[in-house]
Motif scaffolding. Structure first.
Motif, PDB file in Angstrom:
ATOM      1  N   SER A  79    -110.843  24.187  66.369  1.00 59.67           N
ATOM      2  CA  SER A  79    -110.738  23.421  67.607  1.00 59.67           C
ATOM      3  C   SER A  79    -110.416  24.369  68.759  1.00 59.67           C
ATOM      4  N   ALA A  80    -110.668  23.907  69.973  1.00 58.77           N
ATOM      5  CA  ALA A  80    -110.397  24.729  71.150  1.00 58.77           C
ATOM      6  C   ALA A  80    -108.899  24.972  71.258  1.00 58.77           C
ATOM      7  N   PRO A  81    -108.500  26.166  71.663  1.00 57.53           N
ATOM      8  CA  PRO A  81    -107.070  26.439  71.782  1.00 57.53           C
ATOM      9  C   PRO A  81    -106.445  25.559  72.854  1.00 57.53           C
ATOM     10  N   LYS A  82    -105.239  25.112  72.592  1.00 60.07           N
ATOM     11  CA  LYS A  82    -104.538  24.252  73.531  1.00 60.07           C
ATOM     12  C   LYS A  82    -103.840  25.119  74.571  1.00 60.07           C
ATOM     13  N   GLY A  83    -103.905  24.720  75.803  1.00 61.75           N
ATOM     14  CA  GLY A  83    -103.166  25.440  76.828  1.00 61.75           C
ATOM     15  C   GLY A  83    -104.023  26.414  77.602  1.00 61.75           C
ATOM     16  N   ARG A  84    -103.755  27.718  77.466  1.00 63.21           N
ATOM     17  CA  ARG A  84    -104.339  28.727  78.325  1.00 63.21           C
ATOM     18  C   ARG A  84    -105.754  29.135  77.976  1.00 63.21           C
ATOM     19  N   GLY A  85    -106.306  28.733  76.920  1.00 58.75           N
ATOM     20  CA  GLY A  85    -107.638  29.221  76.543  1.00 58.75           C
ATOM     21  C   GLY A  85    -107.496  30.442  75.670  1.00 58.75           C
ATOM     22  N   ASP A  86    -108.075  31.572  76.109  1.00 63.13           N
ATOM     23  CA  ASP A  86    -107.989  32.802  75.325  1.00 63.13           C
ATOM     24  C   ASP A  86    -106.590  33.397  75.402  1.00 63.13           C
ATOM     25  N   THR A  87    -106.102  33.805  74.280  1.00 62.61           N
ATOM     26  CA  THR A  87    -104.797  34.445  74.246  1.00 62.61           C
ATOM     27  C   THR A  87    -104.976  35.948  74.410  1.00 62.61           C
ATOM     28  N   LEU A  88    -103.899  36.617  74.692  1.00 61.50           N
ATOM     29  CA  LEU A  88    -103.931  38.065  74.867  1.00 61.50           C
ATOM     30  C   LEU A  88    -104.363  38.746  73.572  1.00 61.50           C
ATOM     31  N   LEU A  89    -103.840  38.288  72.459  1.00 62.21           N
ATOM     32  CA  LEU A  89    -104.197  38.894  71.172  1.00 62.21           C
ATOM     33  C   LEU A  89    -105.681  38.745  70.887  1.00 62.21           C
ATOM     34  N   ARG A  90    -106.234  37.579  71.184  1.00 64.39           N
ATOM     35  CA  ARG A  90    -107.659  37.354  70.943  1.00 64.39           C
ATOM     36  C   ARG A  90    -108.507  38.300  71.806  1.00 64.39           C
ATOM     37  N   ARG A  91    -108.112  38.490  73.059  1.00 62.92           N
ATOM     38  CA  ARG A  91    -108.862  39.396  73.935  1.00 62.92           C
ATOM     39  C   ARG A  91    -108.746  40.840  73.471  1.00 62.92           C
ATOM     40  N   LEU A  92    -107.558  41.256  73.025  1.00 63.87           N
ATOM     41  CA  LEU A  92    -107.385  42.619  72.533  1.00 63.87           C
ATOM     42  C   LEU A  92    -108.216  42.871  71.282  1.00 63.87           C
ATOM     43  N   VAL A  93    -108.201  41.919  70.377  1.00 61.62           N
ATOM     44  CA  VAL A  93    -108.977  42.064  69.143  1.00 61.62           C
ATOM     45  C   VAL A  93    -110.463  42.109  69.461  1.00 61.62           C
ATOM     46  N   HIS A  94    -110.907  41.276  70.386  1.00 59.62           N
ATOM     47  CA  HIS A  94    -112.321  41.258  70.754  1.00 59.62           C
ATOM     48  C   HIS A  94    -112.735  42.588  71.396  1.00 59.62           C
ATOM     49  N   GLY A  95    -111.906  43.120  72.277  1.00 58.84           N
ATOM     50  CA  GLY A  95    -112.197  44.400  72.912  1.00 58.84           C
ATOM     51  C   GLY A  95    -112.236  45.540  71.903  1.00 58.84           C
ATOM     52  N   PHE A  96    -111.281  45.550  70.977  1.00 61.96           N
ATOM     53  CA  PHE A  96    -111.269  46.584  69.944  1.00 61.96           C
ATOM     54  C   PHE A  96    -112.498  46.479  69.054  1.00 61.96           C
ATOM     55  N   SER A  97    -112.887  45.268  68.735  1.00 61.24           N
ATOM     56  CA  SER A  97    -114.071  45.059  67.901  1.00 61.24           C
ATOM     57  C   SER A  97    -115.334  45.559  68.599  1.00 61.24           C
ATOM     58  N   LEU A  98    -115.452  45.297  69.891  1.00 58.82           N
ATOM     59  CA  LEU A  98    -116.623  45.782  70.637  1.00 58.82           C
ATOM     60  C   LEU A  98    -116.673  47.301  70.673  1.00 58.82           C
ATOM     61  N   ARG A  99    -115.512  47.938  70.935  1.00 60.58           N
ATOM     62  CA  ARG A  99    -115.487  49.399  70.979  1.00 60.58           C
ATOM     63  C   ARG A  99    -115.809  50.001  69.614  1.00 60.58           C
ATOM     64  N   LEU A 100    -115.293  49.409  68.571  1.00 62.92           N
ATOM     65  CA  LEU A 100    -115.539  49.913  67.225  1.00 62.92           C
ATOM     66  C   LEU A 100    -116.997  49.744  66.834  1.00 62.92           C
ATOM     67  N   SER A 101    -117.584  48.599  67.160  1.00 63.83           N
ATOM     68  CA  SER A 101    -118.981  48.381  66.785  1.00 63.83           C
ATOM     69  C   SER A 101    -119.926  49.280  67.567  1.00 63.83           C
ATOM     70  N   THR A 102    -119.616  49.579  68.829  1.00 62.93           N
ATOM     71  CA  THR A 102    -120.484  50.494  69.573  1.00 62.93           C
ATOM     72  C   THR A 102    -120.310  51.927  69.095  1.00 62.93           C
ATOM     73  N   ALA A 103    -119.127  52.290  68.652  1.00 62.47           N
ATOM     74  CA  ALA A 103    -118.906  53.647  68.147  1.00 62.47           C
ATOM     75  C   ALA A 103    -119.594  53.858  66.800  1.00 62.47           C
ATOM     76  N   LEU A 104    -119.640  52.826  65.983  1.00 62.47           N
ATOM     77  CA  LEU A 104    -120.227  52.950  64.657  1.00 62.47           C
ATOM     78  C   LEU A 104    -121.701  52.577  64.603  1.00 62.47           C
ATOM     79  N   ALA A 105    -122.227  52.053  65.701  1.00 61.25           N
ATOM     80  CA  ALA A 105    -123.637  51.638  65.718  1.00 61.25           C
ATOM     81  C   ALA A 105    -124.527  52.868  65.705  1.00 61.25           C
ATOM     82  N   PRO A 106    -125.680  52.799  65.052  1.00 60.24           N
ATOM     83  CA  PRO A 106    -126.592  53.944  65.056  1.00 60.24           C
ATOM     84  C   PRO A 106    -127.138  54.168  66.469  1.00 60.24           C
ATOM     85  N   ALA A 107    -127.370  55.437  66.773  1.00 59.83           N
ATOM     86  CA  ALA A 107    -127.861  55.792  68.111  1.00 59.83           C
ATOM     87  C   ALA A 107    -129.292  55.310  68.280  1.00 59.83           C
TER      88      ALA A 107
END
Length: 129
Positions: A79-107
């Motif tokens: 279900s949709a998060p109650k209150g503020r929407g995206d939490t700080l932890l969710r944004r940090l995890v998403h940012g780390f995941s994007l950086r990791l996937s671009t670093a490990l992606a084939p050129a």
């Protein structure tokens, strides 16, 4: 909703649990009443077989639990998060995941051509040299 046979949805786990119980009990009783030199082994093996049947009984019970979809949605975070929407932890995890996937992606081929043209340490090389 139960299965037509009355055993629930996890019929295989039910029959495995019964088989482990029956086999464990038979081995246990054989160890108790048979006059063999390895009776203690049979007693222990029968007890272990009966104990392992508990795993199948738990699978059968857990597989037959029914949870209403609205409760399940709340428990697993669908279900949709109650209150503020995206939490700080969710944004940090998403940012780390994007950086990791671009670093490990084939050129991409275009990037490889640029790297070959630059040569070692990013310096441009001349084709004749």
């Amino acid at each position: 909703m139960a299965a037509p046979g009355g055993l629930g949805r996890c019929v295989a786990a039910f029959w495995l649990a019964l088989a482990f119980d029956a086999l464990g009990l038979a081995v246990l009783l054989a160890g108790v009443f048979a006059d063999v030199f390895f009776s203690d082994l049979l007693i222990y093996a029968g007890g272990i077989g009966i104990f392992l049947s508990l795993v199948w009984w738990v699978f059968w019970y857990a597989g037959n639990l029914e949870v209403p979809p609205e409760e399940l949605r709340d428990d697993v975070g669908l279900s949709a998060p109650k209150g503020r929407g995206d939490t700080l932890l969710r944004r940090l995890v998403h940012g780390f995941s994007l950086r990791l996937s671009t670093a490990l992606a084939p050129a991409r081929p275009a990037e490889l051509e640029l790297q070959r043209a630059r040569g070692p340490r990013g310096r441009h090389t001349e084709p004749g040299r």
